[in-house]
Scaffold this active site. Structure first.
Site, PDB file in Angstrom:
ATOM      1  N   SER A   1      -7.545   5.472   3.302  1.00 44.73           N
ATOM      2  CA  SER A   1      -7.393   4.641   2.092  1.00 44.73           C
ATOM      3  C   SER A   1      -7.839   3.210   2.404  1.00 44.73           C
ATOM      4  O   SER A   1      -8.479   2.544   1.590  1.00 44.73           O
ATOM      5  CB  SER A   1      -5.936   4.625   1.632  1.00 44.73           C
ATOM      6  OG  SER A   1      -5.682   5.699   0.755  1.00 44.73           O
TER       7      SER A   1
ATOM      8  N   LYS B   1       4.438   2.528   8.730  1.00 45.56           N
ATOM      9  CA  LYS B   1       3.241   3.331   9.008  1.00 45.56           C
ATOM     10  C   LYS B   1       1.997   2.440   9.143  1.00 45.56           C
ATOM     11  O   LYS B   1       1.218   2.596  10.079  1.00 45.56           O
ATOM     12  CB  LYS B   1       3.040   4.330   7.849  1.00 45.56           C
ATOM     13  CG  LYS B   1       2.030   5.394   8.114  1.00 45.56           C
ATOM     14  CD  LYS B   1       1.869   6.316   6.895  1.00 45.56           C
ATOM     15  CE  LYS B   1       3.187   6.927   6.489  1.00 45.56           C
ATOM     16  NZ  LYS B   1       3.042   7.833   5.324  1.00 45.56           N
TER      17      LYS B   1
ATOM     18  N   LYS C   1       5.422   1.815  -2.686  1.00 40.09           N
ATOM     19  CA  LYS C   1       5.382   3.204  -3.162  1.00 40.09           C
ATOM     20  C   LYS C   1       5.745   3.209  -4.639  1.00 40.09           C
ATOM     21  O   LYS C   1       6.432   2.314  -5.121  1.00 40.09           O
ATOM     22  CB  LYS C   1       6.382   4.065  -2.374  1.00 40.09           C
ATOM     23  CG  LYS C   1       6.077   5.541  -2.423  1.00 40.09           C
ATOM     24  CD  LYS C   1       5.043   5.932  -1.382  1.00 40.09           C
ATOM     25  CE  LYS C   1       4.767   7.415  -1.392  1.00 40.09           C
ATOM     26  NZ  LYS C   1       4.005   7.831  -0.197  1.00 40.09           N
TER      27      LYS C   1
ATOM     28  N   LYS D   1       0.871  -1.185   0.000  1.00 38.91           N
ATOM     29  CA  LYS D   1       0.000   0.000   0.000  1.00 38.91           C
ATOM     30  C   LYS D   1       0.902   1.227   0.000  1.00 38.91           C
ATOM     31  O   LYS D   1       1.840   1.315   0.792  1.00 38.91           O
ATOM     32  CB  LYS D   1      -0.869   0.008   1.277  1.00 38.91           C
ATOM     33  CG  LYS D   1      -1.904   1.117   1.284  1.00 38.91           C
ATOM     34  CD  LYS D   1      -3.124   0.734   0.501  1.00 38.91           C
ATOM     35  CE  LYS D   1      -4.062   1.892   0.207  1.00 38.91           C
ATOM     36  NZ  LYS D   1      -3.696   2.705  -0.958  1.00 38.91           N
TER      37      LYS D   1
HETATM   38  N1  LIG Z   1      -1.330  12.927  -0.090  1.00 36.81           N
HETATM   39  C1  LIG Z   1      -1.377  12.118   0.948  1.00 36.81           C
HETATM   40  O1  LIG Z   1      -2.430  11.548   1.284  1.00 36.81           O
HETATM   41  C2  LIG Z   1      -0.162  11.890   1.797  1.00 36.81           C
HETATM   42  C3  LIG Z   1      -0.253  10.946   2.843  1.00 36.81           C
HETATM   43  C4  LIG Z   1       0.827  10.793   3.704  1.00 36.81           C
HETATM   44  C5  LIG Z   1       1.977  11.529   3.500  1.00 36.81           C
HETATM   45  N2  LIG Z   1       2.066  12.403   2.459  1.00 36.81           N
HETATM   46  C6  LIG Z   1       3.306  13.164   2.333  1.00 36.81           C
HETATM   47  O2  LIG Z   1       3.036  14.537   2.550  1.00 36.81           O
HETATM   48  C7  LIG Z   1       3.939  15.344   1.785  1.00 36.81           C
HETATM   49  C8  LIG Z   1       3.146  16.282   0.886  1.00 36.81           C
HETATM   50  O3  LIG Z   1       2.289  15.515   0.046  1.00 36.81           O
HETATM   51  P1  LIG Z   1       1.037  16.165  -0.712  1.00 36.81           P
HETATM   52  O4  LIG Z   1       0.172  15.036  -1.124  1.00 36.81           O
HETATM   53  O5  LIG Z   1       0.490  17.282   0.083  1.00 36.81           O
HETATM   54  O6  LIG Z   1       1.742  16.727  -2.013  1.00 36.81           O
HETATM   55  P2  LIG Z   1       1.241  17.922  -2.957  1.00 36.81           P
HETATM   56  O7  LIG Z   1       1.888  17.695  -4.276  1.00 36.81           O
HETATM   57  O8  LIG Z   1      -0.230  18.054  -2.898  1.00 36.81           O
HETATM   58  O9  LIG Z   1       1.889  19.209  -2.262  1.00 36.81           O
HETATM   59  C9  LIG Z   1       3.257  19.381  -2.053  1.00 36.81           C
HETATM   60  C10 LIG Z   1       3.446  20.815  -1.586  1.00 36.81           C
HETATM   61  O10 LIG Z   1       4.816  21.021  -1.242  1.00 36.81           O
HETATM   62  C11 LIG Z   1       5.278  22.201  -1.900  1.00 36.81           C
HETATM   63  N3  LIG Z   1       6.717  22.079  -2.102  1.00 36.81           N
HETATM   64  C12 LIG Z   1       7.390  21.320  -2.994  1.00 36.81           C
HETATM   65  N4  LIG Z   1       8.719  21.504  -2.859  1.00 36.81           N
HETATM   66  C13 LIG Z   1       8.869  22.384  -1.836  1.00 36.81           C
HETATM   67  C14 LIG Z   1       9.982  22.973  -1.200  1.00 36.81           C
HETATM   68  N5  LIG Z   1      11.215  22.677  -1.592  1.00 36.81           N
HETATM   69  N6  LIG Z   1       9.763  23.828  -0.178  1.00 36.81           N
HETATM   70  C15 LIG Z   1       8.508  24.112   0.219  1.00 36.81           C
HETATM   71  N7  LIG Z   1       7.415  23.598  -0.328  1.00 36.81           N
HETATM   72  C16 LIG Z   1       7.593  22.748  -1.349  1.00 36.81           C
HETATM   73  C17 LIG Z   1       4.492  22.266  -3.174  1.00 36.81           C
HETATM   74  O11 LIG Z   1       4.507  23.575  -3.734  1.00 36.81           O
HETATM   75  C18 LIG Z   1       3.119  21.866  -2.636  1.00 36.81           C
HETATM   76  O12 LIG Z   1       2.507  22.975  -2.007  1.00 36.81           O
HETATM   77  C19 LIG Z   1       4.832  14.336   1.061  1.00 36.81           C
HETATM   78  O13 LIG Z   1       5.963  14.062   1.843  1.00 36.81           O
HETATM   79  C20 LIG Z   1       3.958  13.093   0.972  1.00 36.81           C
HETATM   80  O14 LIG Z   1       4.720  11.909   0.790  1.00 36.81           O
HETATM   81  C21 LIG Z   1       1.025  12.595   1.616  1.00 36.81           C
END
Ligand SMILES: NC(=O)c1ccc[n+]([C@@H]2O[C@H](COP(=O)([O-])OP(=O)(O)OC[C@H]3O[C@@H](n4cnc5c(N)ncnc54)[C@H](O)[C@@H]3O)[C@@H](O)[C@H]2O)c1
Length: 417
Positions: free
Chosen positions: A352, A93, A105, A69
């Site tokens: 999920s 996790k 992943k 997952k």
């Molecule tokens: N989407 C999910 O359900 C989910 C679940 C668990 C963990 N995560 C983790 O959370 C984090 C964000 O995921 P997301 O889904 O929100 O992604 P996303 O693509 O929706 O958003 C990423 C954000 O980070 C910003 N960003 C990128 N590079 C950057 C930098 N160098 N400095 C500052 N901001 C920056 C982007 O502009 C954007 O606002 C990741 O580490 C992801 O693995 C996501």
């Protein structure tokens, strides 16, 4: 600053925790090796008629506790080590959340901000065809991550269903609700982060109201986290995205910022014109004087190069891997409490899981039920991690890994591995 390889962080953490638990190497060695890794290359016709070859990955770190997952990342810096590390974090996790999954992943090397929707659609389909032999509701279930979203999941589901000849809703989660997505999945990761903030503040006796918070990243996870902690009365003084950060000492107007960002998916904070804002860099944002810091962008943001300048009292890791192992040590010495990613951002994979359960049973839960069950699992996981950290006298990250590794090693033993 030392050269960063996120998978080295994973191995170090496994070694440290397994040693603490007095496991023999033979009992946990397998956790250092992903079970299956697939790299695919695929041609895609771009809107201008040219042909471009893209690369993608799907790594299944462990399927000991259930199907793989984990999300699919669309980002220009995606590489094998990053996907490998992200897949391992998913294993731990899911074990901390105690849901019946292993960890996996995926990633595609591309910059979604520079691609049209039709190009993204073709890339997603070609990638799905490439990894189709190893995914499926019983084998490995992708979801959104950085650069992907419910639309990406709809395209993946459609491509996989075309190959099978019938609609397979349960092959991905984080789908649009009309296609079998779960109510509450869009907000789930940020909601889980906000539950975690409540939990850690309650343990530390810090009030939420008026307490300062800073959020790095305003994507799916960061924007929902910012909204919910703002609604809980916290003063969000700075937020950032890839275009830089905005800061306001007496608190930002979070609803207005979110409205601006949601008007067009290409809107970035550098175009937002609020009153009395100071524009700062992402590096400066991380070092602001604040009670709470929520890194919600990418890994390796707090490392041995800046950890000693972090002024936050509490760091809640909404992103995966935002603090390196070296940073952890420095923050611990400074007395900063770090709530680890494998606990703090587990809300996404928990909902999920609910989505997959609904798909398999052909049911649709109410949003209230989803949020109530999410809170139940996050709170339970938090208590388990908190108690294990106390029992072994370690920081919360190690407490979380202790919970996870015990469950995984027990599962391996019971299966006779
Ligand atoms: N989407 C999910 O359900 C989910 C679940 C668990 C963990 N995560 C983790 O959370 C984090 C964000 O995921 P997301 O889904 O929100 O992604 P996303 O693509 O929706 O958003 C990423 C954000 O980070 C910003 N960003 C990128 N590079 C950057 C930098 N160098 N400095 C500052 N901001 C920056 C982007 O502009 C954007 O606002 C990741 O580490 C992801 O693995 C996501």
């Amino acid at each position: 600053m030392s050269k960063y390889n996120p998978y080295d962080n994973v191995i170090k953490t496994i070694e440290e925790v397994a040693t603490l638990l007095k496991y023999k190497p033979s009992e946990y060695e397998m956790l250092k090796h992903p079970e299956r890794e697939l790299k695919v290359s695929f041609p895609v016709t771009m809107d201008d008629g040219t042909l471009k070859v893209f690369e993608g990955f799907r790594v299944q770190h462990s399927t000991i506790r259930g199907p793989g997952k984990g999300g699919v990342r669309f980002h220009q810096d995606v590489n094998a080590d990053e996907v490998r590390a992200l897949s391992a974090w998913m294993t731990f996790k899911c074990a901390v959340a105690n849901i019946p999954y292993g960890g996996a992943k995926g990633g595609v090397v591309c910059d979604p901000m520079k691609l049209s929707d039709s190009e993204l659609n073709r890339i997603t389909r070609a990638f799905t065809n490439g990894i189709a032999p190893i995914i499926g509701p019983e084998r490995d279930i992708p979801a959104p991550d950085v650069g992907s979203n419910p639309q990406t999941m709809a395209w993946m589901m459609d491509a996989f269903s075309k190959l099978k000849g019938y609609t397979v809703n349960g092959v991905v989660t984080g789908k649009p609700v009309t296609l079998g997505g779960s109510l509450g999945r869009g907000d789930a990761t940020g909601r889980g982060v906000s539950f975690t903030v409540n939990n850690i503040f309650a343990k530390l006796n810090i009030p939420l109201k008026g307490t300062t918070a800073v959020v790095q990243g305003m994507g799916n996870v960061g924007s929902v986290s910012a909204r919910l902690i703002h609604e809980s009365g916290m003063k969000v003084i700075a937020v950032s995205d890839v275009s830089g950060a905005i800061y306001k000492e007496d608190g930002l107007n979070i609803p207005e910022i979110l409205e601006y960002l949601s008007k067009d998916k290409r809107n970035l904070l550098d175009g937002y014109k609020g009153e009395g804002l100071k524009r700062i860099s992402n590096e400066e944002l991380l070092e602001l004087d604040t009670t709470l810091l929520i890194p919600a962008a990418l890994e390796n943001q707090i490392n041995d190069g800046n950890a000693d300048r972090i002024k936050a009292k509490v760091v809640v890791e909404a992103a995966n891997g935002p603090c390196t192992v070296e940073a952890d040590e420095i923050l611990k010495k400074k007395g900063v409490v770090v709530v680890p990613d494998i606990l703090a951002n587990a809300g996404g994979v928990i909902v999920s899981y609910f989505e997959w359960v609904q798909n398999i049973q052909r049911l649709a839960w109410t949003e209230e039920r989803v949020n109530t069950e999410l809170k139940h699992l996050i709170d339970l996981a938090f208590e388990n991690v908190w108690n294990s950290a106390k029992e072994y006298d370690v920081a919360l990250r190690k407490g979380a890994y202790i919970v996870a590794i015990k469950r995984i090693v027990d599962s391996m033993k019971l299966r006779g591995v």
